[in-house]
Motif scaffolding. Structure first.
Motif, PDB file in Angstrom:
ATOM      1  N   GLU A 186       0.862  -1.179   0.000  1.00 51.39           N
ATOM      2  CA  GLU A 186       0.000   0.000   0.000  1.00 51.39           C
ATOM      3  C   GLU A 186       0.898   1.228   0.000  1.00 51.39           C
ATOM      4  O   GLU A 186       2.110   1.126   0.175  1.00 51.39           O
ATOM      5  CB  GLU A 186      -0.960  -0.010   1.190  1.00 51.39           C
ATOM      6  N   SER A 187       0.304   2.369  -0.206  1.00 49.02           N
ATOM      7  CA  SER A 187       1.075   3.617  -0.249  1.00 49.02           C
ATOM      8  C   SER A 187       1.721   3.874   1.104  1.00 49.02           C
ATOM      9  O   SER A 187       1.109   3.672   2.149  1.00 49.02           O
ATOM     10  CB  SER A 187       0.163   4.795  -0.597  1.00 49.02           C
ATOM     11  N   GLY A 188       2.953   4.343   1.036  1.00 50.28           N
ATOM     12  CA  GLY A 188       3.659   4.695   2.256  1.00 50.28           C
ATOM     13  C   GLY A 188       3.343   6.128   2.657  1.00 50.28           C
ATOM     14  O   GLY A 188       2.573   6.830   2.004  1.00 50.28           O
ATOM     15  N   THR A 189       3.967   6.576   3.733  1.00 54.87           N
ATOM     16  CA  THR A 189       3.762   7.945   4.206  1.00 54.87           C
ATOM     17  C   THR A 189       5.120   8.572   4.490  1.00 54.87           C
ATOM     18  O   THR A 189       6.125   7.886   4.621  1.00 54.87           O
ATOM     19  CB  THR A 189       2.926   7.959   5.502  1.00 54.87           C
TER      20      THR A 189
ATOM     21  N   GLY B 121       7.233  10.404   2.700  1.00 49.20           N
ATOM     22  CA  GLY B 121       8.278  10.269   1.706  1.00 49.20           C
ATOM     23  C   GLY B 121       8.615   8.830   1.349  1.00 49.20           C
ATOM     24  O   GLY B 121       9.444   8.570   0.481  1.00 49.20           O
ATOM     25  N   VAL B 122       7.972   7.873   1.993  1.00 50.44           N
ATOM     26  CA  VAL B 122       8.172   6.464   1.678  1.00 50.44           C
ATOM     27  C   VAL B 122       7.143   6.075   0.623  1.00 50.44           C
ATOM     28  O   VAL B 122       5.952   6.318   0.789  1.00 50.44           O
ATOM     29  CB  VAL B 122       8.009   5.588   2.941  1.00 50.44           C
ATOM     30  N   THR B 123       7.593   5.486  -0.461  1.00 52.69           N
ATOM     31  CA  THR B 123       6.701   5.164  -1.570  1.00 52.69           C
ATOM     32  C   THR B 123       5.740   4.037  -1.242  1.00 52.69           C
ATOM     33  O   THR B 123       4.549   4.134  -1.504  1.00 52.69           O
ATOM     34  CB  THR B 123       7.528   4.792  -2.820  1.00 52.69           C
ATOM     35  N   TYR B 124       6.245   2.935  -0.693  1.00 55.17           N
ATOM     36  CA  TYR B 124       5.407   1.772  -0.411  1.00 55.17           C
ATOM     37  C   TYR B 124       5.638   1.273   0.999  1.00 55.17           C
ATOM     38  O   TYR B 124       6.681   1.507   1.590  1.00 55.17           O
ATOM     39  CB  TYR B 124       5.758   0.590  -1.342  1.00 55.17           C
ATOM     40  N   LYS B 125       4.651   0.549   1.499  1.00 50.72           N
ATOM     41  CA  LYS B 125       4.844  -0.214   2.726  1.00 50.72           C
ATOM     42  C   LYS B 125       4.069  -1.517   2.579  1.00 50.72           C
ATOM     43  O   LYS B 125       3.120  -1.615   1.795  1.00 50.72           O
ATOM     44  CB  LYS B 125       4.425   0.571   3.965  1.00 50.72           C
TER      45      LYS B 125
END
Length: 153
Positions: free
Chosen positions: A116-119, A121-125
């Motif tokens: 899923e989308s990261g938060t 500045g992180v693209t994915y998690k």
């Protein structure tokens, strides 16, 4: 032993050697050529090893390039410190990529991962992971962003 008996024994030895050479030659002629199979096996192993080495070299090259890039704007005496600090942060970031699941992975086991989308500045998690097991059908649950499982009969 007479001369005639010795000569007859020599002929038997020569005949035996001749038969042995002929049988050896016949075996060589009738045996299949292992060349194509050996070449295909070598090529397959070479390709797998080359691809793995290329991927490892690419990953290492990116890290080293970025580490060196970080120190370029600094004075010469402090570049090594910047490289060491960058590498420590890089390794911590790679390990954090498995955040929330650290220590709970089995090596050489397949997983089904949902991103899923990261938060910040992180693209994915990683949103979810399911270890794949034999004898189970996996499918996307209807109208839900999760994976459902069904035992095979």
């Amino acid at each position: 032993m007479t001369r005639r008996a010795v000569t007859r024994q020599h002929w038997r030895i020569l005949l035996g050697l001749g038969v042995a050479v002929a049988l050896f030659g016949l075996g060589r002629v009738t045996a299949s050529d292992p060349g194509p199979v050996r070449t295909a096996g070598y090529r397959s192993g070479f390709d797998v090893g080359y691809a793995a080495g290329l991927q490892a070299g690419h990953t290492q090259g990116i890290q080293e390039g970025r580490a060196l890039q970080e120190g370029l704007a600094l004075p010469a005496g402090t570049r090594d410190f910047a490289t060491v600090a960058f590498n420590a942060g890089y390794h911590a970031g790679v390990n954090d990529a498995f955040g929330g699941y650290d220590g709970g992975w089995s090596l050489a086991e397949p997983y089904l991962i949902t991103l899923e989308s990261g938060t910040g500045g992180v693209t994915y998690k990683i949103a979810a992971r399911v270890p794949l097991r034999a004898g189970v059908n996996y499918y996307r649950c209807p109208q839900q962003p999760v994976i459902c499982q069904e035992l095979r009969p």
